[in-house]
Write a protein that holds these residues in place. Sequence first.
Motif, PDB file in Angstrom:
ATOM      1  N   SER A  47      44.727  29.463  43.212  1.00  0.00           N
ATOM      2  CA  SER A  47      43.398  29.988  42.906  1.00  0.00           C
ATOM      3  C   SER A  47      43.470  30.726  41.558  1.00  0.00           C
ATOM      4  O   SER A  47      44.390  31.516  41.312  1.00  0.00           O
ATOM      5  CB  SER A  47      42.945  30.959  43.999  1.00  0.00           C
ATOM      6  OG  SER A  47      41.748  31.630  43.622  1.00  0.00           O
ATOM      7  N   LEU A  48      42.501  30.465  40.675  1.00  0.00           N
ATOM      8  CA  LEU A  48      42.453  31.091  39.357  1.00  0.00           C
ATOM      9  C   LEU A  48      41.094  31.752  39.159  1.00  0.00           C
ATOM     10  O   LEU A  48      40.056  31.075  39.267  1.00  0.00           O
ATOM     11  CB  LEU A  48      42.703  30.048  38.257  1.00  0.00           C
ATOM     12  CG  LEU A  48      42.541  30.537  36.817  1.00  0.00           C
ATOM     13  CD1 LEU A  48      43.536  31.639  36.496  1.00  0.00           C
ATOM     14  CD2 LEU A  48      42.701  29.362  35.838  1.00  0.00           C
ATOM     15  N   THR A  49      41.099  33.065  38.881  1.00  0.00           N
ATOM     16  CA  THR A  49      39.863  33.808  38.619  1.00  0.00           C
ATOM     17  C   THR A  49      39.896  34.313  37.185  1.00  0.00           C
ATOM     18  O   THR A  49      40.822  35.017  36.779  1.00  0.00           O
ATOM     19  CB  THR A  49      39.717  35.008  39.586  1.00  0.00           C
ATOM     20  OG1 THR A  49      39.715  34.524  40.928  1.00  0.00           O
ATOM     21  CG2 THR A  49      38.438  35.769  39.297  1.00  0.00           C
ATOM     22  N   ALA A  50      38.871  33.962  36.412  1.00  0.00           N
ATOM     23  CA  ALA A  50      38.782  34.384  35.016  1.00  0.00           C
ATOM     24  C   ALA A  50      37.341  34.290  34.566  1.00  0.00           C
ATOM     25  O   ALA A  50      36.609  33.362  34.960  1.00  0.00           O
ATOM     26  CB  ALA A  50      39.672  33.521  34.121  1.00  0.00           C
ATOM     27  N   THR A  54      35.802  31.741  39.851  1.00  0.00           N
ATOM     28  CA  THR A  54      37.020  31.505  40.611  1.00  0.00           C
ATOM     29  C   THR A  54      37.156  30.000  40.836  1.00  0.00           C
ATOM     30  O   THR A  54      36.207  29.339  41.287  1.00  0.00           O
ATOM     31  CB  THR A  54      36.990  32.245  41.955  1.00  0.00           C
ATOM     32  OG1 THR A  54      36.888  33.645  41.699  1.00  0.00           O
ATOM     33  CG2 THR A  54      38.267  31.982  42.745  1.00  0.00           C
ATOM     34  N   THR A  82      47.490  38.897  36.314  1.00  0.00           N
ATOM     35  CA  THR A  82      48.210  39.135  37.559  1.00  0.00           C
ATOM     36  C   THR A  82      48.330  37.811  38.328  1.00  0.00           C
ATOM     37  O   THR A  82      47.312  37.154  38.614  1.00  0.00           O
ATOM     38  CB  THR A  82      47.472  40.151  38.445  1.00  0.00           C
ATOM     39  OG1 THR A  82      47.229  41.329  37.693  1.00  0.00           O
ATOM     40  CG2 THR A  82      48.302  40.503  39.675  1.00  0.00           C
ATOM     41  N   ASP A  94      47.146  33.566  43.947  1.00  0.00           N
ATOM     42  CA  ASP A  94      45.858  33.960  43.371  1.00  0.00           C
ATOM     43  C   ASP A  94      46.122  34.535  41.991  1.00  0.00           C
ATOM     44  O   ASP A  94      46.682  35.634  41.868  1.00  0.00           O
ATOM     45  CB  ASP A  94      45.146  34.991  44.246  1.00  0.00           C
ATOM     46  CG  ASP A  94      44.721  34.422  45.595  1.00  0.00           C
ATOM     47  OD1 ASP A  94      44.292  33.262  45.616  1.00  0.00           O
ATOM     48  OD2 ASP A  94      44.818  35.158  46.599  1.00  0.00           O
ATOM     49  N   ILE A  95      45.764  33.813  40.967  1.00  0.00           N
ATOM     50  CA  ILE A  95      45.975  34.280  39.596  1.00  0.00           C
ATOM     51  C   ILE A  95      44.664  34.871  39.096  1.00  0.00           C
ATOM     52  O   ILE A  95      43.597  34.239  39.206  1.00  0.00           O
ATOM     53  CB  ILE A  95      46.436  33.127  38.671  1.00  0.00           C
ATOM     54  CG1 ILE A  95      47.846  32.661  39.062  1.00  0.00           C
ATOM     55  CG2 ILE A  95      46.439  33.587  37.223  1.00  0.00           C
ATOM     56  CD1 ILE A  95      47.910  31.613  40.109  1.00  0.00           C
ATOM     57  N   VAL A  96      44.730  36.104  38.554  1.00  0.00           N
ATOM     58  CA  VAL A  96      43.529  36.824  38.129  1.00  0.00           C
ATOM     59  C   VAL A  96      43.690  37.248  36.675  1.00  0.00           C
ATOM     60  O   VAL A  96      44.701  37.866  36.297  1.00  0.00           O
ATOM     61  CB  VAL A  96      43.267  38.073  39.009  1.00  0.00           C
ATOM     62  CG1 VAL A  96      42.015  38.801  38.524  1.00  0.00           C
ATOM     63  CG2 VAL A  96      43.117  37.657  40.470  1.00  0.00           C
ATOM     64  N   VAL A  98      41.809  39.609  33.889  1.00  0.00           N
ATOM     65  CA  VAL A  98      40.790  40.646  33.684  1.00  0.00           C
ATOM     66  C   VAL A  98      40.666  40.897  32.181  1.00  0.00           C
ATOM     67  O   VAL A  98      41.645  41.229  31.511  1.00  0.00           O
ATOM     68  CB  VAL A  98      41.158  41.964  34.407  1.00  0.00           C
ATOM     69  CG1 VAL A  98      40.107  43.034  34.124  1.00  0.00           C
ATOM     70  CG2 VAL A  98      41.297  41.718  35.902  1.00  0.00           C
ATOM     71  N   ARG A 148      36.363  46.726  31.840  1.00  0.00           N
ATOM     72  CA  ARG A 148      37.110  45.708  32.564  1.00  0.00           C
ATOM     73  C   ARG A 148      36.114  44.639  33.010  1.00  0.00           C
ATOM     74  O   ARG A 148      35.226  44.935  33.822  1.00  0.00           O
ATOM     75  CB  ARG A 148      37.840  46.317  33.761  1.00  0.00           C
ATOM     76  CG  ARG A 148      38.871  47.360  33.373  1.00  0.00           C
ATOM     77  CD  ARG A 148      39.399  48.099  34.613  1.00  0.00           C
ATOM     78  NE  ARG A 148      40.023  47.197  35.562  1.00  0.00           N
ATOM     79  CZ  ARG A 148      41.294  46.822  35.528  1.00  0.00           C
ATOM     80  NH1 ARG A 148      42.079  47.282  34.554  1.00  0.00           N
ATOM     81  NH2 ARG A 148      41.793  46.010  36.429  1.00  0.00           N
ATOM     82  N   ASP A 149      36.276  43.436  32.450  1.00  0.00           N
ATOM     83  CA  ASP A 149      35.337  42.337  32.722  1.00  0.00           C
ATOM     84  C   ASP A 149      33.895  42.764  32.467  1.00  0.00           C
ATOM     85  O   ASP A 149      32.977  42.474  33.261  1.00  0.00           O
ATOM     86  CB  ASP A 149      35.501  41.819  34.153  1.00  0.00           C
ATOM     87  CG  ASP A 149      36.729  40.932  34.299  1.00  0.00           C
ATOM     88  OD1 ASP A 149      37.207  40.418  33.265  1.00  0.00           O
ATOM     89  OD2 ASP A 149      37.216  40.762  35.434  1.00  0.00           O
TER      90      ASP A 149
END
Length: 572
Positions: A47-50, A54, A82, A94-96, A98, A148-149
Motif C-alpha cells: 500500500s502506498l499513500t502520497a 492511497t 515511512t 504500508d508506505i507513507v 508526508v 504536513r500535507d
Amino acid sequence: MISNSHYGFPIPDFRLRFILFFGLAFLLLGCEVKLPETAVRGSIQVSLTADGETYNLDTEATNVRELLEEAGIDVDEDDELTPPAYTPLVGGEDIVVVRIKEEIETTTESLPYSRKLVRNESMNVGEELIVQPGKPGLQETTIRIVYRDGLEAERWPTQTIIIEEPQDEIMMLGIGTPRDNVSFPGTLAYMSDGTAVILRGDSAFPEQLDVGSGLDGRVFDLSPDGSHLLFTRVDGDPASFNNALYIIETQRNAKPRSLNANDVLWAGWNPTSEAELGEIAYTTAISTTQPPGWEANNDLWLGEIPASAEEEFEPELIIEAYPALYGWWGGNYAWSPDGTRLGYSFANEIGTIVIDPDFKGERRVRLKEFSEYNTLSDWVWVPTLTWSPDGRFLAYTSYNDDDPNQPTFDSWAIDSLTGVNGRFVQDSGMWAHLHWGTSQDDVAPIAFLRTTNPLDSEHSRYTLWLMDQDGSNARQIYPNLNENSNFSYQPRFLAWSPTGAEIAFIYNNALYLYSLEEDSARRLTENDAINSHPTWAPYGNAIINGFDFDQSTPATPRHTNDFIPENPRRSE
C-alpha cells in the motif's frame, strides 16, 4: 578390445567412449530443465499513500526506493518517508509519504504596561493621581511554521525583538495617614524603577527628577554640592550597549542636558574642583555583538562642566588606553578625597592615576598585583575601591588563590604612599564592596558586606557589617543575627551621609537609613518599586564650605602596625 561382428574387425574402446559421450549430450539437449518454483521472484502487494491518495499496488520492487521510482513518486529532502527508502519489501507494507513545507512569519504585537503604585500620605485616602501615563510597548516576533500535507502542524517563535519598551503607569495613591518622617543632613538621591528620586533633608516628600527614561545605572552621582546629578541613560537600542552622559539640576522642573559623551562605562565628580559646575572624569567603551556587548577602551577623559548649556563640553584625553588583563571588560575607578588622583582596579591589579593634565611624569602607579579570578564565563570580576578620608589608603577586595578548589576573597587596605598592604577582613566575599565613611570626631568607620558562605561567595547571601578604621571591632549591623538577608551584589548599594553618622543602603530593593548613634535602621521607601544607587551630598570641598558642623581631620589607620601582616596564616 570390442569386436564388431558386422564388419568382422574389432573396434577400439576409446572410440566407443567417444560415441557414448556425444550420444548422451544429444539426449540431454532434448530434455526440458525446470528450476524449483521457490527460486523465482513474483509480484507482491503493498500500500502506498502520497499526496492525499492511497494506492494498492502489485510490484516486483525489492525495496521502498524502487517502489517509489516504479510509481513515479518524487520525495524531497524535507519530506517524511515511512519506512525509510532502503527498507526491503516482502509484501503487505504500508508506505507513507508526508509532504513537509516550512514558512517564516513575522508578527507585531503590543506589550502591556504595568502599573506602579506610589503611596502618598499628603493625599486623601483613596485619592489617585497618575504622575506618569502608561504606554504599551511594541514587540516583533519571527515564527517558524511547519505544514504536513498542507495542514499546519507546528509553529514556534525563533526570534523576538522588542522595538519599543512599554512605559509603566505610575499612580500616586493617597493613604491619608502620616508616617514617621526621617530627617537627615544634605540631599539624598536614588534610582527607583528607572527614574531619579531626590529627598531634600527628610523622607516626607520624595520628588522625581525629569531625567527621561532608560537610566542604565552605570553613572548616577550627585555633584559635591548636590546641585546637579550626573547620569547615563540608554538612547538607542536597549538590547545593545549604548548610552549617553547627562547632567540635570536638582531643582524642581529642571531639564537634563547632554554632555555629548557616549558609550560611558564609568564617570564621577572631582570632589574638590573649583570650577563653577564642577569637573568630571569618565571612561568609555565601544559596542560589540560579542558578549558582554562592549569592549572597554580603558581610556580616561577629564573635563569641566560648562556653566552655560550653550557652551560645549570639551573634555581632555588624559589616558588613551591601558593594556590591562581582561581589559575588554573595563576597570573600576574612585576619586581620591583631595581630587588629585584616581584609584583604579582591573582583574589582577590596583593602583593610582595622577589627574593633573599638566603632570609630566608617570601618571600610573601600580600598587598591588594579585591573582585574577577566572569566572569561566563572559564576565570579569574586578574589585571595587574606596579611599580613606585623608586620601592615603585604598581599601579593596582580592581573590585568595591559596587553594584553587576553595576560592575565597579577603578585603585589604594598602598605603598608597609606601605600598604597605594589610588585611582587614578574612573571607569577606567577592561582593564585599567596602565603603569608607566620612570622618567624624577623628573616626572614619568602614561599612561592607560579608558573605554567609565564604566557599561560594559568588552566589551566597550577604549581611551588612561595620568596622573601625583600622579593621578592628567588626560587627554585623543589618539584618539581625540569624535572620535571612537579601542584599544586592551591586557595588553602589550604599552611601555615607555628609556627617558620617548615617548610612543609606538598599536592602531587598528598598531604601533604608541606618543611624550609627541609635544602632537601628528605618525604611524610607514604602512602595513596591525596585530602588538602587543611593548617592548623598554634600561631600568633598562642599562639606567644608557649605555645612555648619565641625569637620575634623580625616581619620585613617594611624600607623602600619594597625594592619594585620600581609600574608598571615589562615590558622591564626
